[in-house]
Design an enzyme around this catalytic site. Structure first.
Site, mmCIF file in Angstrom:
data_model
loop_
_atom_site.group_PDB
_atom_site.id
_atom_site.type_symbol
_atom_site.label_atom_id
_atom_site.label_comp_id
_atom_site.label_asym_id
_atom_site.label_seq_id
_atom_site.Cartn_x
_atom_site.Cartn_y
_atom_site.Cartn_z
ATOM 1 N N GLU A 276 0.809 -1.229 0.010
ATOM 2 C CA GLU A 276 0.517 0.299 0.160
ATOM 3 C C GLU A 276 0.651 1.211 0.135
ATOM 4 O OE1 GLU A 276 -2.141 3.276 0.324
ATOM 5 O OE2 GLU A 276 -3.628 0.893 -0.364
ATOM 6 N N CYS A 348 -14.025 -1.315 -6.749
ATOM 7 C CA CYS A 348 -15.914 -0.378 -6.345
ATOM 8 C C CYS A 348 -16.051 0.362 -8.049
ATOM 9 C CB CYS A 348 -14.967 1.134 -5.425
ATOM 10 S SG CYS A 348 -14.240 2.301 -5.501
#
EC number: 2.1.1.189
Length: 390
Positions: A276, A348
């Site tokens: 990340e 998403c």
């Protein structure tokens, strides 16, 4: 969901809220199946491989139709004597207070209603975009439900209003002791940017913890966190179930955030590497791993595409959960070259998800499940299992 703001045409964010929720779920389900199944059919017609391109569709996960959201992002407008938390004034429309928005649970509404008046009593001037004057730009309130805790952030133009906030904190904390983290974020730039680089903590505590499926997840000010906790809990549980079916010795979790997928999927038999780019999120993920006593997880604050470029081989499973823009060509090309047997793709944005999968011609989409993370809108969270073609 009954919403007076929508009925009176003051807010249109939840543009399907007057449609029966079961009908919303059915529509989304059919639209997603058409979007992906038509592509799978075309892929078969092209004769790219001899394997079936049919997709197994699992039952979608529905949401509560109201009071499901755990984060409020409020624009602060109006004047110091009458601040408004919600939507700013636009051409033809006045500023709208959304402190009673039915997306938020009642305890969050109570805090927001109180804060709107607390800002007035503290004399904190809202930022005026047109005049480039004032101090308070946004108010961000995040809730953790297990246990119930809150993180409150004031996004300010400068530190000028800090004394007014600090002088009135005791009253706020006495009224809502479960607001455990309070900070001021300094965003001096006159542009549509939610937050700046500088975070000033006004409480000793700097994070709150949410628990999904007995997995503690740390929420810090700049960490990405899913906004529908009941549905997110099932998203992570599904990923864990898929990984345990495959039984990999090792897997990657790219765009891992605070480690939701990695912490769920790690087991005595499966080690996980989480990547990340946001260091704050990585610190949260590592803290959770330590709390759980997990020693077979490793996390690094790196760009996922750059990380993949530096690897000579991939593990058996690569899980990706990119932002709305998708993986991008550099990463899809690299995954094609590294050739992991399985890719679990959570997104998403089904549009960019489909584009990315189409860019990986050596994979077939075997299984799909979607999660209604965003009721009353056209958005969904979709998760697919990609299998390397033989």
């Amino acid at each position: 969901m009954h919403c007076e703001h929508f009925i009176q045409k003051r807010c249109s964010s939840c543009h399907h809220c007057m449609t029966d929720y079961a009908e919303q779920v059915e529509r989304k389900d059919q639209q997603l199946k058409i979007q992906f199944s038509s592509w799978a059919h075309l892929d078969t017609d092209k004769g790219n491989d001899n394997e079936s391109s049919s997709i197994t569709w699992l039952k979608p996960v529905a949401s509560a139709d109201s009071a499901f959201r755990n984060k409020a992002k409020m624009v602060v407008s109006g004047a110091a004597h009458q601040p408004i938390l919600g939507l700013p004034a636009t051409q033809g429309k006045e500023a709208l207070s959304l402190v009673d928005c039915p997306l938020y649970p009642k305890p969050m509404q109570e805090i927001l209603i109180y804060l709107q008046d607390w800002i007035r009593r503290a004399g904190i001037p809202p930022y005026n975009v047109a005049k480039k004057k004032g101090e308070l730009k946004f108010l961000l309130l995040t809730q953790a439900q297990k246990p119930e805790q809150y993180m409150l952030r004031f996004v300010l133009r400068s530190t000028q209003a800090l004394p007014r906030i600090e002088n009135n904190l005791a009253e706020l904390q006495a009224r809502f002791p479960n607001i455990q983290v309070i900070s001021a974020n300094i965003q001096p730039v006159h542009m549509a940017r939610l937050e700046g680089d500088e975070e000033i903590f006004l409480t000793e505590k700097q994070s709150i913890t949410e628990t999904f499926n007995d997995v503690p997840l740390v929420i810090r000010p700049k960490s990405f966190f899913q906004t529908n906790p009941q549905v997110a809990e099932q998203l992570y549980a599904t990923a864990r179930e898929w990984v345990r079916e495959i039984k990999p010795n090792h897997m990657w979790d790219l765009f891992c955030g605070v480690g939701g997928f990695a912490l769920h999927c790690a087991s005595p038999d499966t080690s996980v590497t989480g990547i990340e780019i946001e260091p704050e999120a990585i610190a949260s993920a590592q803290y959770s791993a330590n709390q759980m006593g997990l020693t077979n997880l490793s996390f690094a604050a790196l760009d996922s595409a750059q990380y993949s470029q530096g690897q000579e081989q991939a593990p058996q499973v690569v899980l990706v959960n990119p932002p709305r823009r998708g993986l991008g060509k550099a990463l899809t090309d690299r995954l094609e070259a590294l050739a992991p047997p399985y890719i679990i793709y959570s997104s998403c944005n089904p549009d960019t998800m489909k584009e990315d999968i189409q860019g990986m011609s050596h994979y077939r989409l075997e299984r799909m499940k979607w999660f209604d993370m965003f009721p009353h809108t056209d958005h969904v969270e979709a998760m697919g299992l990609l299998v390397r073609k033989s």
